[in-house]
Design an enzyme around this catalytic site. Structure first.
Site, PDB file in Angstrom:
ATOM      1  N   GLY A 110      46.880  25.844  80.544  1.00 14.21           N
ATOM      2  CA  GLY A 110      47.167  27.001  80.559  1.00 14.21           C
ATOM      3  C   GLY A 110      47.929  26.615  82.289  1.00 14.21           C
ATOM      4  O   GLY A 110      47.340  25.321  81.966  1.00 14.21           O
ATOM      5  N   ASP A 111      48.740  27.308  82.923  1.00 14.65           N
ATOM      6  CA  ASP A 111      49.760  27.377  83.920  1.00 14.65           C
ATOM      7  C   ASP A 111      50.560  26.328  83.762  1.00 14.65           C
ATOM      8  O   ASP A 111      50.688  25.137  84.307  1.00 14.65           O
ATOM      9  CB  ASP A 111      48.312  26.317  84.982  1.00 14.65           C
ATOM     10  CG  ASP A 111      47.298  27.316  85.144  1.00 14.65           C
ATOM     11  OD1 ASP A 111      47.723  29.005  85.478  1.00 14.65           O
ATOM     12  OD2 ASP A 111      46.129  27.095  84.593  1.00 14.65           O
ATOM     13  N   GLU A 112      50.867  26.195  82.890  1.00 14.12           N
ATOM     14  CA  GLU A 112      52.298  25.151  82.117  1.00 14.12           C
ATOM     15  C   GLU A 112      53.338  25.579  82.879  1.00 14.12           C
ATOM     16  O   GLU A 112      54.245  24.895  83.048  1.00 14.12           O
ATOM     17  CB  GLU A 112      52.564  25.106  80.595  1.00 14.12           C
ATOM     18  CG  GLU A 112      51.259  24.290  79.695  1.00 14.12           C
ATOM     19  CD  GLU A 112      50.363  25.346  79.910  1.00 14.12           C
ATOM     20  OE1 GLU A 112      50.688  26.391  80.177  1.00 14.12           O
ATOM     21  OE2 GLU A 112      49.534  24.966  78.625  1.00 14.12           O
ATOM     22  N   LYS A 155      55.217  28.994  82.156  1.00 10.61           N
ATOM     23  CA  LYS A 155      55.429  29.599  81.083  1.00 10.61           C
ATOM     24  C   LYS A 155      56.324  30.696  82.251  1.00 10.61           C
ATOM     25  O   LYS A 155      57.498  31.538  81.461  1.00 10.61           O
ATOM     26  CB  LYS A 155      54.443  30.145  80.207  1.00 10.61           C
ATOM     27  CG  LYS A 155      53.238  29.713  79.277  1.00 10.61           C
ATOM     28  CD  LYS A 155      52.600  30.296  79.118  1.00 10.61           C
ATOM     29  CE  LYS A 155      51.734  30.859  79.504  1.00 10.61           C
ATOM     30  NZ  LYS A 155      50.686  29.781  80.439  1.00 10.61           N
ATOM     31  N   GLY A 156      55.933  31.082  83.477  1.00  9.57           N
ATOM     32  CA  GLY A 156      56.242  32.178  83.566  1.00  9.57           C
ATOM     33  C   GLY A 156      57.554  31.984  84.119  1.00  9.57           C
ATOM     34  O   GLY A 156      58.243  33.343  83.706  1.00  9.57           O
ATOM     35  N   GLY A 177      48.130  34.096  84.781  1.00  5.84           N
ATOM     36  CA  GLY A 177      48.725  34.480  86.480  1.00  5.84           C
ATOM     37  C   GLY A 177      49.952  33.629  86.056  1.00  5.84           C
ATOM     38  O   GLY A 177      50.269  32.183  86.248  1.00  5.84           O
ATOM     39  N   HIS A 178      51.207  34.162  86.609  1.00  2.00           N
ATOM     40  CA  HIS A 178      52.093  33.699  85.658  1.00  2.00           C
ATOM     41  C   HIS A 178      53.075  34.329  87.456  1.00  2.00           C
ATOM     42  O   HIS A 178      52.997  34.940  87.545  1.00  2.00           O
ATOM     43  CB  HIS A 178      52.967  34.787  85.124  1.00  2.00           C
ATOM     44  CG  HIS A 178      52.917  34.186  83.873  1.00  2.00           C
ATOM     45  ND1 HIS A 178      52.992  35.019  82.352  1.00  2.00           N
ATOM     46  CD2 HIS A 178      52.030  33.436  83.039  1.00  2.00           C
ATOM     47  CE1 HIS A 178      51.844  34.135  81.596  1.00  2.00           C
ATOM     48  NE2 HIS A 178      51.437  33.082  82.140  1.00  2.00           N
ATOM     49  N   ARG A 229      32.570  46.090  67.460  1.00  2.37           N
ATOM     50  CA  ARG A 229      33.186  46.817  67.065  1.00  2.37           C
ATOM     51  C   ARG A 229      32.103  48.257  68.545  1.00  2.37           C
ATOM     52  O   ARG A 229      32.122  49.098  67.663  1.00  2.37           O
ATOM     53  CB  ARG A 229      32.536  46.631  65.462  1.00  2.37           C
ATOM     54  CG  ARG A 229      33.513  46.081  64.791  1.00  2.37           C
ATOM     55  CD  ARG A 229      32.131  46.273  63.049  1.00  2.37           C
ATOM     56  NE  ARG A 229      31.652  45.445  63.704  1.00  2.37           N
ATOM     57  CZ  ARG A 229      30.774  45.350  62.288  1.00  2.37           C
ATOM     58  NH1 ARG A 229      31.341  45.213  61.096  1.00  2.37           N
ATOM     59  NH2 ARG A 229      29.272  44.505  62.478  1.00  2.37           N
ATOM     60  N   GLN A 248      47.046  32.028  78.790  1.00  6.59           N
ATOM     61  CA  GLN A 248      46.620  31.045  79.176  1.00  6.59           C
ATOM     62  C   GLN A 248      47.128  30.136  77.952  1.00  6.59           C
ATOM     63  O   GLN A 248      48.408  30.051  78.278  1.00  6.59           O
ATOM     64  CB  GLN A 248      45.200  31.640  78.304  1.00  6.59           C
ATOM     65  CG  GLN A 248      44.229  32.112  79.192  1.00  6.59           C
ATOM     66  CD  GLN A 248      44.407  33.818  78.750  1.00  6.59           C
ATOM     67  OE1 GLN A 248      44.836  33.911  78.287  1.00  6.59           O
ATOM     68  NE2 GLN A 248      44.962  34.388  80.239  1.00  6.59           N
ATOM     69  N   VAL A 286      45.549  32.912  89.972  1.00  9.25           N
ATOM     70  CA  VAL A 286      44.618  33.826  90.424  1.00  9.25           C
ATOM     71  C   VAL A 286      43.365  34.337  91.138  1.00  9.25           C
ATOM     72  O   VAL A 286      43.409  35.345  92.177  1.00  9.25           O
ATOM     73  CB  VAL A 286      44.034  34.559  88.836  1.00  9.25           C
ATOM     74  CG1 VAL A 286      43.245  35.797  88.881  1.00  9.25           C
ATOM     75  CG2 VAL A 286      45.376  35.233  87.668  1.00  9.25           C
ATOM     76  N   ARG A 318      43.205  23.028  90.799  1.00 10.98           N
ATOM     77  CA  ARG A 318      43.149  22.447  89.751  1.00 10.98           C
ATOM     78  C   ARG A 318      43.179  21.439  89.291  1.00 10.98           C
ATOM     79  O   ARG A 318      43.260  20.150  89.804  1.00 10.98           O
ATOM     80  CB  ARG A 318      44.814  23.342  88.847  1.00 10.98           C
ATOM     81  CG  ARG A 318      44.427  24.275  88.653  1.00 10.98           C
ATOM     82  CD  ARG A 318      45.882  24.827  88.431  1.00 10.98           C
ATOM     83  NE  ARG A 318      47.032  26.223  87.846  1.00 10.98           N
ATOM     84  CZ  ARG A 318      48.009  26.353  88.353  1.00 10.98           C
ATOM     85  NH1 ARG A 318      48.951  25.451  88.609  1.00 10.98           N
ATOM     86  NH2 ARG A 318      47.950  27.729  88.450  1.00 10.98           N
TER      87      ARG A 318
END
Ligand code: IMP
Length: 437
Positions: A11-13, A15-16, A39-40, A143, A223, A302, A307
């Site tokens: 994650g956090d690559e 993408k945003g 979180g983007h 369910r 993610q 977020v 990190r």
């Protein structure tokens, strides 16, 4: 045309930014899993947006965005975000934001159960975002979840909340926390559900119609691959399927309608929360981790948690490329490495004296793994804002080519800063084709 965008690491690559760039060329942007654990960060001029639940396309006023059936939606977080970006000048109407009637709702007791579960695990905790994501997916698989469509009926909502809360409270109380009250939950949730009503639709039908009428669709994963509940470093994963197959299920799109898959890979690796991380920079490498954290702003968008930082891991990225079928890779944050003398790349693993080139299924195996590195020279030159590959320092070009060879997929885009125009699109790449649609 339908393209899926997925992070290859934990994650956090970045993408945003890439979704934001591609969104210009597409008509619809849809998320298909996860919730507001994502979180983007997207930077446009002097404005910065942090998006959690909403697809990054939302800041383009002419795009339609979709929250797919595979998502878990906290109605409170949804409207906090809608109101927040409205304050920043982006208006969000039901005409341009569609919420699946089949998505599941995150309820206040899911948040409480997430806390309880993490407390109970103690040292073994997952390090979740505490947003109630896991418990909401547990209810879905069990369910007993509450879907958006169910919640639109006040009687059904009351019935389900009362029934589910009875069970949730048993666990909450057992671990010494205060029980929640159904009437308080209903008082909080009911008006939000009413406000949600105009946004709700059959999103898979909406996406099928959009495709049929020639609209271009981006499916935005949250993610990332190594956090996938099936393929990631289980149990240190999220509770959904960010991988390409999950896009088909979570958006309700037939797999053969997906045109291509784009992997987002950072020039180094990070991870938030607990779990194995074979290339983590520890001990004498902590100063490098610190430098990367500061230059790359590697703090959760977020949760603001720092990190964990590590070297590029070609073994896990190859695994991600194969699982998702990446057609092209966007390599982000090249500029963050500008000051390093040397850069290490993990090209294989070793366990018990044996070389392994595959990604092990068992998390404790990963902890025992020793990463085998190849060291490349740094470039010690400012690359921020470079827009052409040939203008990059030679060692930076070599580094990029080496990563591409190791992973076995083209690198079609390189990000050299957080702004939209701080980007290189490689000539004759698949990515260039997607950019020119
Ligand atoms: P959950 O998704 O809140 O259940 O957290 C499960 C694991 O996924 C934890 O290690 C989180 O830190 C991680 N995680 C969840 N969402 C993100 C994200 O958007 N970026 C990076 N890590 C994430």
């Amino acid at each position: 045309m339908i393209i899926v965008i997925i992070g290859a690491q934990w994650g956090d690559e970045g993408k945003g930014k890439v979704v934001d760039l591609l969104a210009d060329r597409f008509d619809v942007v849809s998320r298909y899993q996860g919730g507001h654990n994502a979180g983007h960060s997207v930077y446009v001029g002097d404005k910065s947006f942090v998006l959690r639940l909403l697809p990054s396309g939302i800041i383009h006023p002419d795009k339609t965005c979709v929250l797919g059936n595979g998502m878990v939606i906290d109605p409170k977080a949804f409207f906090e975000e809608v109101d927040q970006i409205a304050e920043q000048g982006v208006s969000v109407s039901p005409e341009r934001l569609k919420v699946s009637s089949r998505a599941h709702l995150i309820m206040p007791y899911h948040r409480a159960l997430d806390h309880t579960s993490e407390e109970r695990l103690g040292n073994e905790k997952i390090g979740t975002t505490l947003r109630g994501i896991g418990p909401a997916y547990e209810d879905k698989a069990g369910r007993r979840g509450i879907r958006v469509a169910d919640a639109l009926s006040p009687e059904l909502l009351k019935l389900r909340v009362e029934r589910n809360l009875e069970e949730a409270n048993r666990i909450i109380v057992l671990f010494g926390n205060q029980p929640l009250r159904a009437n308080e939950i209903l008082e909080e949730v009911s008006p939000l559900v009413e406000r949600l009503r105009p946004f709700v639709c059959e999103t898979s039908k909406f996406l099928a119609d959009a495709r049929r009428s020639g609209k271009k669709i981006l499916l935005e994963g949250a993610q990332a691959t190594l956090l996938d509940v099936d393929h990631g470093t289980y149990p240190y994963v999220t509770s959904s399927n960010p991988t390409a197959g999950g896009a088909s299920v979570g958006a309700g799109i037939p797999p053969h309608h997906i045109t291509g898959v784009l992997g987002i890979v950072r020039t180094y690796a990070t991870r938030v929360g607990e779990g194995p991380f074979p290339t983590e920079m520890l001990d004498e490498e902590e100063s490098i981790a610190h430098l990367i954290r500061e230059r790359g702003n590697e703090y959760g968008s977020v949760t603001r948690r720092p990190r964990r930082c590590g070297w590029f891991d070609a073994v896990s990225t190859r695994y991600a490329a194969e699982l998702n079928g990446f057609d092209s890779i966007a390599l982000t944050k090249l500029d963050v490495l500008d000051e390093l003398d040397e850069i290490k790349v993990c090209i294989g693993y070793e366990a018990n004296g044996q070389r392994i080139d595959t990604f092990p299924a068992v998390s404790h195996d990963l902890r025992a793994i020793k990463a085998i590195y190849q060291t490349l020279p740094g470039w010690k030159t400012d690359t921020v804002g470079t827009t052409e590959f040939d203008k990059l320092p030679e060692n930076a070009q070599k580094y990029v080519r080496f990563l591409s060879e190791q992973v076995g997929v083209e690198i079609g885009l390189i990000s050299t800063g957080p702004e939209r125009d701080q980007t290189i699109v490689l000539k004759n790449s698949v990515m260039e084709k997607w950019f020119s649609v």
